[in-house]
Design a protein around this motif. Structure first.
Motif, PDB file in Angstrom:
ATOM      1  N   GLY A   1      11.161 -52.524   0.493  1.00 14.48           N
ATOM      2  CA  GLY A   1      10.759 -51.135   0.651  1.00 14.48           C
ATOM      3  C   GLY A   1      11.932 -50.169   0.658  1.00 14.48           C
ATOM      4  N   ASP A   2      12.069 -49.380   1.716  1.00 16.10           N
ATOM      5  CA  ASP A   2      13.096 -48.344   1.791  1.00 16.10           C
ATOM      6  C   ASP A   2      14.512 -48.897   1.751  1.00 16.10           C
ATOM      7  OD1 ASP A   2      11.148 -46.458   1.900  1.00 16.10           O
ATOM      8  OD2 ASP A   2      11.352 -45.996   4.027  1.00 16.10           O
ATOM      9  N   SER A   3      14.680 -50.173   2.025  1.00 22.12           N
ATOM     10  CA  SER A   3      16.014 -50.769   1.983  1.00 22.12           C
ATOM     11  C   SER A   3      16.352 -51.358   0.620  1.00 22.12           C
ATOM     12  CB  SER A   3      16.138 -51.871   3.050  1.00 22.12           C
ATOM     13  OG  SER A   3      16.107 -51.311   4.348  1.00 22.12           O
ATOM     14  N   ALA A   4      15.456 -51.222  -0.343  1.00 19.84           N
ATOM     15  CA  ALA A   4      15.720 -51.706  -1.692  1.00 19.84           C
ATOM     16  C   ALA A   4      16.502 -50.651  -2.469  1.00 19.84           C
ATOM     17  CB  ALA A   4      14.419 -52.028  -2.412  1.00 19.84           C
ATOM     18  N   LEU A   5      17.269 -51.118  -3.440  1.00 23.41           N
ATOM     19  CA  LEU A   5      18.032 -50.206  -4.292  1.00 23.41           C
ATOM     20  C   LEU A   5      18.036 -50.764  -5.712  1.00 23.41           C
ATOM     21  CD1 LEU A   5      19.798 -47.597  -4.044  1.00 23.41           C
ATOM     22  CD2 LEU A   5      21.785 -49.122  -4.047  1.00 23.41           C
ATOM     23  N   VAL A   6      17.681 -49.919  -6.670  1.00 24.53           N
ATOM     24  CA  VAL A   6      17.708 -50.280  -8.082  1.00 24.53           C
ATOM     25  C   VAL A   6      18.858 -49.533  -8.730  1.00 24.53           C
ATOM     26  CG1 VAL A   6      16.481 -50.148 -10.285  1.00 24.53           C
ATOM     27  CG2 VAL A   6      15.249 -50.780  -8.199  1.00 24.53           C
ATOM     28  N   VAL A   7      19.723 -50.260  -9.431  1.00 28.93           N
ATOM     29  CA  VAL A   7      20.937 -49.678 -10.001  1.00 28.93           C
ATOM     30  C   VAL A   7      20.973 -49.938 -11.505  1.00 28.93           C
ATOM     31  CG1 VAL A   7      23.458 -49.622  -9.902  1.00 28.93           C
ATOM     32  CG2 VAL A   7      22.142 -50.125  -7.822  1.00 28.93           C
ATOM     33  N   PHE A   8      21.264 -48.893 -12.274  1.00 32.90           N
ATOM     34  CA  PHE A   8      21.489 -49.022 -13.710  1.00 32.90           C
ATOM     35  C   PHE A   8      22.963 -48.787 -14.000  1.00 32.90           C
ATOM     36  CE2 PHE A   8      17.382 -48.459 -16.380  1.00 32.90           C
ATOM     37  CZ  PHE A   8      16.764 -49.459 -15.642  1.00 32.90           C
ATOM     38  N   VAL A   9      23.524 -49.616 -14.887  1.00 34.85           N
ATOM     39  CA  VAL A   9      24.942 -49.539 -15.235  1.00 34.85           C
ATOM     40  C   VAL A   9      25.094 -49.513 -16.750  1.00 34.85           C
ATOM     41  CG1 VAL A   9      27.172 -50.730 -15.146  1.00 34.85           C
ATOM     42  CG2 VAL A   9      25.668 -50.741 -13.133  1.00 34.85           C
ATOM     43  N   ASP A  10      25.902 -48.588 -17.225  1.00 39.84           N
ATOM     44  CA  ASP A  10      26.178 -48.469 -18.655  1.00 39.84           C
ATOM     45  C   ASP A  10      27.692 -48.357 -18.824  1.00 39.84           C
ATOM     46  OD1 ASP A  10      24.977 -47.894 -21.445  1.00 39.84           O
ATOM     47  OD2 ASP A  10      26.396 -46.255 -21.187  1.00 39.84           O
ATOM     48  N   LEU A  11      28.293 -49.258 -19.610  1.00 41.50           N
ATOM     49  CA  LEU A  11      29.740 -49.220 -19.812  1.00 41.50           C
ATOM     50  C   LEU A  11      30.125 -48.028 -20.677  1.00 41.50           C
ATOM     51  CD1 LEU A  11      30.546 -53.005 -20.384  1.00 41.50           C
ATOM     52  CD2 LEU A  11      30.733 -51.676 -18.274  1.00 41.50           C
ATOM     53  N   ASP A  12      31.165 -47.298 -20.249  1.00 43.39           N
ATOM     54  CA  ASP A  12      31.626 -46.124 -20.993  1.00 43.39           C
ATOM     55  C   ASP A  12      32.565 -46.544 -22.128  1.00 43.39           C
ATOM     56  OD1 ASP A  12      30.208 -44.593 -19.195  1.00 43.39           O
ATOM     57  OD2 ASP A  12      31.958 -44.185 -17.920  1.00 43.39           O
ATOM     58  N   HIS A  13      32.430 -45.885 -23.267  1.00 46.71           N
ATOM     59  CA  HIS A  13      33.326 -46.092 -24.410  1.00 46.71           C
ATOM     60  C   HIS A  13      33.390 -47.559 -24.857  1.00 46.71           C
ATOM     61  CE1 HIS A  13      34.506 -42.033 -23.396  1.00 46.71           C
ATOM     62  NE2 HIS A  13      34.995 -42.427 -22.239  1.00 46.71           N
ATOM     63  N   PHE A  14      32.274 -48.263 -24.706  1.00 44.91           N
ATOM     64  CA  PHE A  14      32.282 -49.681 -25.062  1.00 44.91           C
ATOM     65  C   PHE A  14      32.492 -49.885 -26.559  1.00 44.91           C
ATOM     66  CE2 PHE A  14      30.101 -53.722 -26.074  1.00 44.91           C
ATOM     67  CZ  PHE A  14      30.916 -54.567 -25.332  1.00 44.91           C
ATOM     68  N   LYS A  15      31.987 -48.991 -27.361  1.00 41.14           N
ATOM     69  CA  LYS A  15      32.158 -49.108 -28.816  1.00 41.14           C
ATOM     70  C   LYS A  15      33.641 -49.097 -29.188  1.00 41.14           C
ATOM     71  CE  LYS A  15      30.499 -47.196 -33.203  1.00 41.14           C
ATOM     72  NZ  LYS A  15      31.819 -47.186 -33.864  1.00 41.14           N
ATOM     73  N   GLU A  16      34.423 -48.330 -28.453  1.00 43.49           N
ATOM     74  CA  GLU A  16      35.860 -48.261 -28.744  1.00 43.49           C
ATOM     75  C   GLU A  16      36.536 -49.609 -28.461  1.00 43.49           C
ATOM     76  OE1 GLU A  16      37.582 -45.031 -26.616  1.00 43.49           O
ATOM     77  OE2 GLU A  16      36.176 -43.548 -27.433  1.00 43.49           O
ATOM     78  N   ILE A  17      36.035 -50.324 -27.463  1.00 38.51           N
ATOM     79  CA  ILE A  17      36.579 -51.652 -27.160  1.00 38.51           C
ATOM     80  C   ILE A  17      36.253 -52.614 -28.299  1.00 38.51           C
ATOM     81  CG2 ILE A  17      36.497 -53.610 -25.573  1.00 38.51           C
ATOM     82  CD1 ILE A  17      35.881 -51.637 -23.329  1.00 38.51           C
ATOM     83  N   ASN A  18      35.011 -52.590 -28.751  1.00 40.40           N
ATOM     84  CA  ASN A  18      34.606 -53.462 -29.859  1.00 40.40           C
ATOM     85  C   ASN A  18      35.350 -53.149 -31.157  1.00 40.40           C
ATOM     86  OD1 ASN A  18      32.789 -55.359 -28.875  1.00 40.40           O
ATOM     87  ND2 ASN A  18      31.044 -53.984 -29.023  1.00 40.40           N
ATOM     88  N   ASP A  19      35.658 -51.874 -31.339  1.00 39.66           N
ATOM     89  CA  ASP A  19      36.341 -51.453 -32.563  1.00 39.66           C
ATOM     90  C   ASP A  19      37.858 -51.526 -32.443  1.00 39.66           C
ATOM     91  OD1 ASP A  19      33.871 -50.966 -33.644  1.00 39.66           O
ATOM     92  OD2 ASP A  19      33.912 -48.801 -33.299  1.00 39.66           O
ATOM     93  N   GLY A  20      38.362 -51.902 -31.263  1.00 43.54           N
ATOM     94  CA  GLY A  20      39.793 -51.956 -31.030  1.00 43.54           C
ATOM     95  C   GLY A  20      40.432 -53.217 -31.582  1.00 43.54           C
ATOM     96  N   PRO A  21      41.717 -53.416 -31.265  1.00 42.39           N
ATOM     97  CA  PRO A  21      42.459 -54.574 -31.794  1.00 42.39           C
ATOM     98  C   PRO A  21      41.814 -55.917 -31.448  1.00 42.39           C
ATOM     99  CG  PRO A  21      43.951 -52.979 -30.817  1.00 42.39           C
ATOM    100  CD  PRO A  21      42.566 -52.530 -30.463  1.00 42.39           C
ATOM    101  N   GLY A  22      41.236 -56.012 -30.258  1.00 44.10           N
ATOM    102  CA  GLY A  22      40.647 -57.284 -29.851  1.00 44.10           C
ATOM    103  C   GLY A  22      39.297 -57.559 -30.465  1.00 44.10           C
ATOM    104  N   GLY A  23      38.696 -56.526 -31.067  1.00 38.08           N
ATOM    105  CA  GLY A  23      37.403 -56.685 -31.717  1.00 38.08           C
ATOM    106  C   GLY A  23      36.285 -57.084 -30.761  1.00 38.08           C
ATOM    107  N   HIS A  24      35.284 -57.767 -31.319  1.00 40.87           N
ATOM    108  CA  HIS A  24      34.121 -58.148 -30.521  1.00 40.87           C
ATOM    109  C   HIS A  24      34.452 -59.203 -29.472  1.00 40.87           C
ATOM    110  CE1 HIS A  24      30.966 -55.872 -32.588  1.00 40.87           C
ATOM    111  NE2 HIS A  24      31.679 -56.059 -33.695  1.00 40.87           N
TER     112      HIS A  24
END
Length: 232
Positions: A74-97
């Protein structure tokens, strides 16, 4: 609907006739029980299915456990959403996917540690994650600040190279929104997350966040996305 059949026959033949009627009914009953068991097993397998990269629950498994947490605490529950920032830049960087995969796996490990053994952590897709956990109102602000700091730590990828990461975080609680309905909590957490995008802080949803239109728990019409909240 039950029916009565009158048969003028010796008792032995009558018994044979009744038995003949019962055989098809018994067969259908066995079939129905078997089908129910197969469906139950299939649902359990779907709920327990894990994301192969991160080891986290998939959307269906997470949803099942998150709903249980919301209803139970109930009131002690917490739902959290997380989205990584600038993740596309990491995939497109030197290290790739490969570097992107390392970041996703590290994020999953950090979220799991933060949520504890009784929390539910799922990968919704791409670089989007969700957590359902029991955290009372008095500790909510501190715990969300800890999560923000935890997810902002650099991730080491190949050859000892460290990648800077950051995450946008939105949270929703029945205590604030007045409901334990998981769809409402997820909608509000999602809206709160995007209202605080790139600010470096977690945003706790208020009642206004619960009214943001969404489809399947994702905001509709968000810039750069289609109606399903997918990258355009």
């Amino acid at each position: 609907m039950a029916s009565t059949v009158r048969v003028q026959a010796p008792s032995g033949n009558r018994a044979l006739f009744i038995t003949t009627l019962a055989v098809p009914l018994t067969g259908w009953t066995v079939h129905a029980v078997s089908l129910h068991r197969k469906l139950t097993v299939a649902r359990r397998e779907l709920a327990d299915r894990r994301d192969p990269l991160t080891g986290l629950l998939g959307r269906d498994g997470y949803t099942t456990k998150a709903r249980q947490i919301a209803d139970r605490y109930g009131d002690s529950a917490l739902v959290v959403f997380v989205d990584l920032d600038h993740f596309k830049e990491i995939n497109d960087g030197p290290g790739g996917h490969a570097a992107g995969d390392r970041v996703l796996a590290a994020t999953a490990t950090r979220l799991t540690a933060w949520a504890g053994s009784r929390g539910a952590v799922g990968r919704l897709g791409g670089d989007e994650f969700a957590v359902a956990v029991r955290i009372g109102p008095a500790r909510r602000e501190l715990r969300l600040a800890q999560l923000t700091q935890l997810l902002a730590q650099p991730v080491q990828v190949e050859d000892g190279v460290q990648v800077d990461v950051a995450a946008s975080i939105g949270a929703a609680s029945p205590e604030v929104l007045g409901t334990t309905d998981l769809s409402m909590l997820q909608r509000a957490a999602d809206a709160a997350m995007y209202s605080g995008k790139h600010t470096g802080r977690a945003v706790l949803a208020g009642p206004q966040h619960a009214t943001v239109p969404s489809i399947n728990g994702r905001r509709a019409g968000r810039p750069g996305t289609n109606s399903l909240g997918q990258a355009a």
